[in-house]
Design a protein around this motif. Structure first.
Motif, mmCIF file in Angstrom:
data_model
loop_
_atom_site.group_PDB
_atom_site.id
_atom_site.type_symbol
_atom_site.label_atom_id
_atom_site.label_comp_id
_atom_site.label_asym_id
_atom_site.label_seq_id
_atom_site.Cartn_x
_atom_site.Cartn_y
_atom_site.Cartn_z
ATOM 1 N N ASN A 35 18.431 41.556 -8.086
ATOM 2 C CA ASN A 35 18.092 40.334 -7.381
ATOM 3 C C ASN A 35 17.346 39.369 -8.284
ATOM 4 O OD1 ASN A 35 15.003 40.682 -7.050
ATOM 5 N ND2 ASN A 35 15.789 42.611 -6.217
ATOM 6 N N VAL A 36 17.243 38.162 -7.801
ATOM 7 C CA VAL A 36 16.404 37.145 -8.418
ATOM 8 C C VAL A 36 15.463 36.618 -7.338
ATOM 9 C CG1 VAL A 36 16.312 34.875 -9.497
ATOM 10 C CG2 VAL A 36 18.114 36.473 -10.145
ATOM 11 N N MET A 37 14.189 36.561 -7.650
ATOM 12 C CA MET A 37 13.200 35.997 -6.740
ATOM 13 C C MET A 37 12.743 34.667 -7.342
ATOM 14 S SD MET A 37 11.066 39.488 -5.878
ATOM 15 C CE MET A 37 10.701 39.173 -4.149
ATOM 16 N N ALA A 38 12.696 33.652 -6.529
ATOM 17 C CA ALA A 38 12.458 32.319 -7.073
ATOM 18 C C ALA A 38 11.588 31.487 -6.148
ATOM 19 C CB ALA A 38 13.787 31.612 -7.308
ATOM 20 N N LYS A 63 12.700 32.143 -2.418
ATOM 21 C CA LYS A 63 14.065 32.556 -2.158
ATOM 22 C C LYS A 63 14.376 33.846 -2.899
ATOM 23 C CE LYS A 63 17.950 31.170 -4.140
ATOM 24 N NZ LYS A 63 19.062 30.325 -4.630
ATOM 25 N N VAL A 64 15.122 34.698 -2.247
ATOM 26 C CA VAL A 64 15.643 35.903 -2.891
ATOM 27 C C VAL A 64 17.157 35.838 -2.864
ATOM 28 C CG1 VAL A 64 15.899 38.404 -2.742
ATOM 29 C CG2 VAL A 64 13.656 37.360 -2.354
ATOM 30 N N ARG A 65 17.763 35.995 -4.006
ATOM 31 C CA ARG A 65 19.220 36.141 -4.098
ATOM 32 C C ARG A 65 19.485 37.570 -4.549
ATOM 33 N NH1 ARG A 65 23.013 31.727 -6.758
ATOM 34 N NH2 ARG A 65 22.721 30.939 -4.640
ATOM 35 N N GLU A 66 20.301 38.271 -3.788
ATOM 36 C CA GLU A 66 20.588 39.659 -4.108
ATOM 37 C C GLU A 66 22.084 39.868 -4.240
ATOM 38 O OE1 GLU A 66 19.398 42.285 -0.949
ATOM 39 O OE2 GLU A 66 20.882 41.484 0.434
ATOM 40 N N TRP A 67 22.418 40.924 -4.986
ATOM 41 C CA TRP A 67 23.809 41.332 -5.153
ATOM 42 C C TRP A 67 23.876 42.821 -4.885
ATOM 43 C CZ3 TRP A 67 21.153 38.126 -8.371
ATOM 44 C CH2 TRP A 67 21.677 36.840 -8.577
ATOM 45 N N GLY A 68 24.813 43.201 -4.030
ATOM 46 C CA GLY A 68 24.946 44.626 -3.767
ATOM 47 C C GLY A 68 25.881 44.899 -2.620
ATOM 48 N N GLY A 69 25.933 46.150 -2.222
ATOM 49 C CA GLY A 69 26.802 46.540 -1.130
ATOM 50 C C GLY A 69 28.179 46.944 -1.618
ATOM 51 N N ALA A 70 29.029 47.285 -0.661
ATOM 52 C CA ALA A 70 30.350 47.821 -0.974
ATOM 53 C C ALA A 70 31.186 46.831 -1.781
ATOM 54 C CB ALA A 70 31.070 48.197 0.311
#
Length: 121
Positions: A32-35, A96-103
């Motif tokens: 993730n990125v926290m901004a 803001k949090v941008r995350e990447w993940g999951g199926a």
């Protein structure tokens, strides 16, 4: 996922403030990125600083050398230490949090509520 920001207030020019933003509900993926963003009256929202889960950081030119972003991954919290504040730093600050993940390795954004920072004598 819910984010809660805090730490804003009124400060004199040259003063300091520390903003905090924590994930208070749900959980985020480890990638993730926290901004921090800010929006002044009549202006567009702009990126102030960002910190990735890999340890990289970047800053807007206007705050380089004055603001420092940091994060506590154990607490899912991001901080913004602001020093040498100027009247032009007056704005509502948003995390803001941008995350990447999951199926499907999806990308998701989460925003916290704003916190007002006012720099004035």
């Amino acid at each position: 996922v819910q984010l809660q920001a805090s730490g804003g207030g009124l400060v004199q020019p040259g003063g300091s403030l520390r903003l905090s933003c924590a994930v208070v509900s749900g959980s985020i993926f480890s990638t993730n990125v926290m901004a921090w963003y800010r929006q002044a009256p009549g202006k567009q929202r702009e990126l102030v600083a960002a910190a990735s889960s890999e340890g990289t950081t970047n800053y807007a030119d206007s705050v380089k050398g004055r603001f420092t972003i940091s994060r506590d991954n154990d607490k899912d919290t991001v901080y913004l230490q602001m020093t040498g504040l100027k009247p032009e730093d007056t704005a509502v600050y948003y995390c803001k949090v941008r995350e990447w993940g999951g199926a499907y390795y999806s990308e998701r954004d989460y925003w916290g509520q704003g916190t007002q920072v006012t720099v004035s004598s």
